[in-house]
Design a protein around this motif. Structure first.
Motif, PDB file in Angstrom:
ATOM      1  N   LEU A  10     -22.558 -52.631  37.461  1.00 28.37           N
ATOM      2  CA  LEU A  10     -21.708 -51.935  38.658  1.00 28.37           C
ATOM      3  C   LEU A  10     -22.529 -50.909  39.300  1.00 28.37           C
ATOM      4  CD1 LEU A  10     -19.080 -51.426  39.804  1.00 28.37           C
ATOM      5  CD2 LEU A  10     -18.668 -49.794  37.919  1.00 28.37           C
ATOM      6  N   TRP A  11     -22.466 -51.002  40.566  1.00 28.10           N
ATOM      7  CA  TRP A  11     -22.937 -49.748  41.634  1.00 28.10           C
ATOM      8  C   TRP A  11     -21.853 -49.006  42.119  1.00 28.10           C
ATOM      9  CZ3 TRP A  11     -28.234 -49.884  44.073  1.00 28.10           C
ATOM     10  CH2 TRP A  11     -29.395 -50.744  43.290  1.00 28.10           C
ATOM     11  N   LEU A  12     -21.543 -47.802  41.759  1.00 16.60           N
ATOM     12  CA  LEU A  12     -20.401 -47.094  42.503  1.00 16.60           C
ATOM     13  C   LEU A  12     -21.213 -46.549  43.768  1.00 16.60           C
ATOM     14  CD1 LEU A  12     -17.655 -46.164  42.815  1.00 16.60           C
ATOM     15  CD2 LEU A  12     -18.200 -44.384  40.938  1.00 16.60           C
ATOM     16  N   ASP A  13     -20.537 -46.435  44.882  1.00 22.42           N
ATOM     17  CA  ASP A  13     -20.852 -45.812  46.164  1.00 22.42           C
ATOM     18  C   ASP A  13     -20.198 -44.399  45.928  1.00 22.42           C
ATOM     19  OD1 ASP A  13     -20.856 -44.589  48.722  1.00 22.42           O
ATOM     20  OD2 ASP A  13     -22.088 -46.396  49.190  1.00 22.42           O
ATOM     21  N   VAL A  14     -21.137 -43.423  46.008  1.00 20.59           N
ATOM     22  CA  VAL A  14     -20.546 -41.815  45.962  1.00 20.59           C
ATOM     23  C   VAL A  14     -20.810 -40.914  46.998  1.00 20.59           C
ATOM     24  CG1 VAL A  14     -20.652 -41.596  43.385  1.00 20.59           C
ATOM     25  CG2 VAL A  14     -22.622 -41.187  44.625  1.00 20.59           C
ATOM     26  N   THR A  15     -20.938 -41.729  48.323  1.00 20.84           N
ATOM     27  CA  THR A  15     -21.489 -41.052  49.449  1.00 20.84           C
ATOM     28  C   THR A  15     -20.369 -39.950  49.997  1.00 20.84           C
ATOM     29  OG1 THR A  15     -22.494 -43.101  50.302  1.00 20.84           O
ATOM     30  CG2 THR A  15     -21.782 -41.468  51.797  1.00 20.84           C
ATOM     31  N   ARG A  16     -19.007 -40.476  49.928  1.00 19.95           N
ATOM     32  CA  ARG A  16     -18.098 -39.526  50.262  1.00 19.95           C
ATOM     33  C   ARG A  16     -17.951 -38.173  49.682  1.00 19.95           C
ATOM     34  NH1 ARG A  16     -13.059 -40.266  53.424  1.00 19.95           N
ATOM     35  NH2 ARG A  16     -11.607 -38.388  53.080  1.00 19.95           N
ATOM     36  N   LEU A  17     -18.087 -38.287  48.084  1.00 22.76           N
ATOM     37  CA  LEU A  17     -18.172 -37.055  47.673  1.00 22.76           C
ATOM     38  C   LEU A  17     -19.216 -36.273  47.899  1.00 22.76           C
ATOM     39  CD1 LEU A  17     -16.969 -38.355  43.883  1.00 22.76           C
ATOM     40  CD2 LEU A  17     -15.719 -36.720  45.540  1.00 22.76           C
ATOM     41  N   LEU A  18     -20.394 -36.696  47.894  1.00 20.34           N
ATOM     42  CA  LEU A  18     -21.589 -36.217  48.469  1.00 20.34           C
ATOM     43  C   LEU A  18     -21.264 -35.327  49.739  1.00 20.34           C
ATOM     44  CD1 LEU A  18     -24.631 -34.888  48.835  1.00 20.34           C
ATOM     45  CD2 LEU A  18     -25.241 -37.483  49.701  1.00 20.34           C
ATOM     46  N   THR A  19     -20.585 -35.610  50.897  1.00 19.58           N
ATOM     47  CA  THR A  19     -20.235 -35.093  51.961  1.00 19.58           C
ATOM     48  C   THR A  19     -19.451 -34.168  51.811  1.00 19.58           C
ATOM     49  OG1 THR A  19     -18.537 -36.610  52.684  1.00 19.58           O
ATOM     50  CG2 THR A  19     -20.770 -37.151  53.195  1.00 19.58           C
ATOM     51  N   GLU A  33     -12.178 -41.165  44.769  1.00 16.44           N
ATOM     52  CA  GLU A  33     -13.471 -41.541  44.620  1.00 16.44           C
ATOM     53  C   GLU A  33     -14.107 -40.755  43.071  1.00 16.44           C
ATOM     54  OE1 GLU A  33     -16.251 -42.269  47.571  1.00 16.44           O
ATOM     55  OE2 GLU A  33     -17.517 -40.758  46.954  1.00 16.44           O
ATOM     56  N   LEU A  34     -13.472 -39.601  43.112  1.00 14.10           N
ATOM     57  CA  LEU A  34     -13.685 -38.438  41.971  1.00 14.10           C
ATOM     58  C   LEU A  34     -13.557 -39.177  40.579  1.00 14.10           C
ATOM     59  CD1 LEU A  34     -15.020 -35.980  40.638  1.00 14.10           C
ATOM     60  CD2 LEU A  34     -13.163 -34.899  41.299  1.00 14.10           C
ATOM     61  N   ALA A  35     -12.151 -39.722  40.565  1.00 15.46           N
ATOM     62  CA  ALA A  35     -11.558 -40.333  39.553  1.00 15.46           C
ATOM     63  C   ALA A  35     -12.396 -41.761  39.233  1.00 15.46           C
ATOM     64  CB  ALA A  35     -10.306 -40.562  39.641  1.00 15.46           C
ATOM     65  N   TYR A  36     -13.120 -42.206  40.338  1.00 14.03           N
ATOM     66  CA  TYR A  36     -13.734 -43.447  39.873  1.00 14.03           C
ATOM     67  C   TYR A  36     -15.059 -42.975  39.346  1.00 14.03           C
ATOM     68  CZ  TYR A  36     -11.099 -47.259  41.753  1.00 14.03           C
ATOM     69  OH  TYR A  36     -10.201 -48.410  41.862  1.00 14.03           O
ATOM     70  N   LEU A  37     -15.571 -41.875  39.719  1.00 17.27           N
ATOM     71  CA  LEU A  37     -16.828 -41.537  39.281  1.00 17.27           C
ATOM     72  C   LEU A  37     -16.907 -41.016  37.804  1.00 17.27           C
ATOM     73  CD1 LEU A  37     -19.803 -40.427  39.531  1.00 17.27           C
ATOM     74  CD2 LEU A  37     -18.998 -38.563  40.918  1.00 17.27           C
ATOM     75  N   ARG A  38     -15.873 -40.296  37.463  1.00 15.45           N
ATOM     76  CA  ARG A  38     -15.524 -40.132  36.110  1.00 15.45           C
ATOM     77  C   ARG A  38     -15.533 -41.269  35.466  1.00 15.45           C
ATOM     78  NH1 ARG A  38     -11.097 -35.472  37.837  1.00 15.45           N
ATOM     79  NH2 ARG A  38     -12.256 -33.650  38.101  1.00 15.45           N
ATOM     80  N   GLU A  39     -14.755 -42.112  35.668  1.00 15.94           N
ATOM     81  CA  GLU A  39     -14.682 -43.303  35.025  1.00 15.94           C
ATOM     82  C   GLU A  39     -15.845 -44.020  34.666  1.00 15.94           C
ATOM     83  OE1 GLU A  39     -12.506 -45.909  32.408  1.00 15.94           O
ATOM     84  OE2 GLU A  39     -12.014 -43.904  33.156  1.00 15.94           O
ATOM     85  N   ALA A  40     -16.323 -44.059  35.953  1.00 18.91           N
ATOM     86  CA  ALA A  40     -17.759 -44.810  35.766  1.00 18.91           C
ATOM     87  C   ALA A  40     -18.847 -44.275  34.849  1.00 18.91           C
ATOM     88  CB  ALA A  40     -18.329 -45.108  36.904  1.00 18.91           C
ATOM     89  N   TYR A  41     -18.775 -42.963  34.800  1.00 20.82           N
ATOM     90  CA  TYR A  41     -19.824 -42.169  34.157  1.00 20.82           C
ATOM     91  C   TYR A  41     -19.355 -42.263  32.675  1.00 20.82           C
ATOM     92  CZ  TYR A  41     -22.150 -38.053  32.188  1.00 20.82           C
ATOM     93  OH  TYR A  41     -23.198 -37.606  31.392  1.00 20.82           O
TER      94      TYR A  41
END
Length: 417
Positions: A10-19, A33-41
């Motif tokens: 799985l590759w999660l795109d986190v571009t929006r959170l960076l901006t 996107e933050l919820a997905y990032l936390r779950e992926a982590y």
């Protein structure tokens, strides 16, 4: 392990959170996107892709943790790099955030060499997941889709820039239409946050070949419903969300004018408007700031500016109702969160709210100020039939992720047989 541990590569795109780092309160899409990032982590995922102002960065878990910390305000960003400073962009939060991520990136590349980065990072296929409406460029999607045994899953939150172009910033309809077309061309899976959004996509793609796999998964909602039995202020009404034309704040200001004509000053309800100022609202903001009831029976945010999430929850916990006359929504968190806090959602009669709230809301025509006025008076007087908010059923994030993962893994299994 988290739900995403079942998705290989799985590759999660986190571009929006960076901006969004350092730019204040998160929007609904940011929160997703933050919820997905936390779950992926939490799931042990080790690949996170983001587009920067100079190219792409590939992050591992260390980079993901740093991004989570910056988004949540727990980790400092530090200074921007020398190039940003000499080009007079060193004070911009995005450039500071990019510098912090470059320090821990496991690979990087110029915009034109993403295929080379992909070759260096993996010999096999991958599952690229983008839930932020960002980085949906031809360069990104074509590079990823060109690899064999690769899946591209994209979440579409709404088609508002296409269906209601008059309510968005100039240029956004054309840009968003391009994104939607690229998703149609390259994605293998499209995730919709509601059936209403999925139906909108069906209409938009009616005469075109659509991505083969479609997933409808209601977004998760944090917290536990409080019900509506606790003491609250029957004269407090809240509007929550970015102040923009489609949210229809002007209609509620009309309603307060109508109420002021009928009610004695001491019986007037208090309208608390909470939200950042968006686009195409200059005329409305002039009217609001000069309104005779401003700072008396109408309040914008509060004395300290934008409210924190906890302060917003406190307001919803005290309010009689949330007023949400939006003209169009793809999902929309505020009415659901209000209902969970025990404040009656009085909202536009939109399909998405019939879908997500059911009987746990009062529905009013988004263009009928008189009907809104009468509904608010009934709420004030206790004469209206209010919904039983204890019957509210909302998905958790875990349920959302399980729906998405089940759909992704089942199609991946069929593909690989």
């Amino acid at each position: 392990m988290g739900a995403f541990s079942h998705i290989p590569d799985l590759w999660l795109d986190v571009t929006r959170l960076l901006t969004r780092v350092g730019r204040g309160a998160l929007t609904g899409i940011d929160r997703v996107e933050l919820a997905y990032l936390r779950e992926a982590y939490a799931s042990g995922c080790n690949r996170y892709l983001c587009r920067t102002t100079r190219g792409y960065l590939l992050l591992d878990r260390r980079g993901a943790a740093r991004l989570i910390g910056m988004v949540e305000g727990a980790s400092p960003m530090g200074p921007a790099d020398w190039f940003s400073r000499i080009t007079f962009r060193g004070n911009r939060p995005r450039h500071k955030a990019e510098a912090a991520l470059r320090e821990v990136a496991i690979d990087r590349c110029r915009p034109s060499t993403l295929p080379n980065l992909l070759d260096r990072a993996t010999e096999a296929g991958l599952t690229y997941l983008n839930v932020g409406h960002s980085n949906l460029s031809e360069a990104t999607l074509s590079a990823i889709s060109a690899r064999s045994d690769t899946r591209i899953a994209v979440m579409i939150h709404d088609l508002i820039p296409i269906t209601h172009p008059q309510y968005v910033a100039d240029g956004q309809p054309e840009n968003f239409a391009g994104r939607a077309e690229r998703v149609r061309t390259h994605a293998t899976h499209v995730i919709s946050n509601s059936q209403a959004t999925s139906d909108s996509l069906d209409r938009h793609w009616a005469d075109k070949a659509a991505p083969p796999h479609r997933i409808v998964a209601h977004l998760g909602v944090d917290g536990t419903p409080r019900g509506s039995r606790q003491a609250r202020d029957p004269s407090l009404f809240v509007m929550l969300g970015t102040i923009e034309a489609r949210k229809n704040h002007a209609l509620i200001l009309d309603v307060w004018d109508l109420l002021a004509e009928e009610l004695p000053p001491g019986d007037m309800p208090l309208l608390h408007i909470i939200g950042a100022v968006g686009w195409k609202v200059d005329t409305f903001m002039e009217r609001l700031n000069s309104h005779p009831l401003m700072e008396q029976k109408i309040i914008l945010n509060g004395p300290d500016g934008l409210l924190s999430d906890s302060a917003v929850r406190d307001q919803l916990a005290k309010a009689a109702a949330l007023l949400f006359p939006s003209v169009t929504e793809g999902f929309g968190y505020p009415p659901i969160e209000a209902a969970m806090a025990g404040a009656v959602p009085i909202c536009s009669d939109l399909p998405v709210y019939r879908e997500t709230l059911g009987d746990c809301a009062v529905y009013v025509d988004s263009g009928d100020a008189y009907q809104w006025k009468e509904t608010i008076k009934q709420c004030l007087n206790g004469t209206g039939v209010m919904p039983d908010l204890t019957q509210l059923k909302v998905p958790t994030w875990q349920e959302h992720f399980e729906t998405v993962v089940d759909a992704l893994t089942s199609t991946l299994s069929r593909t690989r047989k």
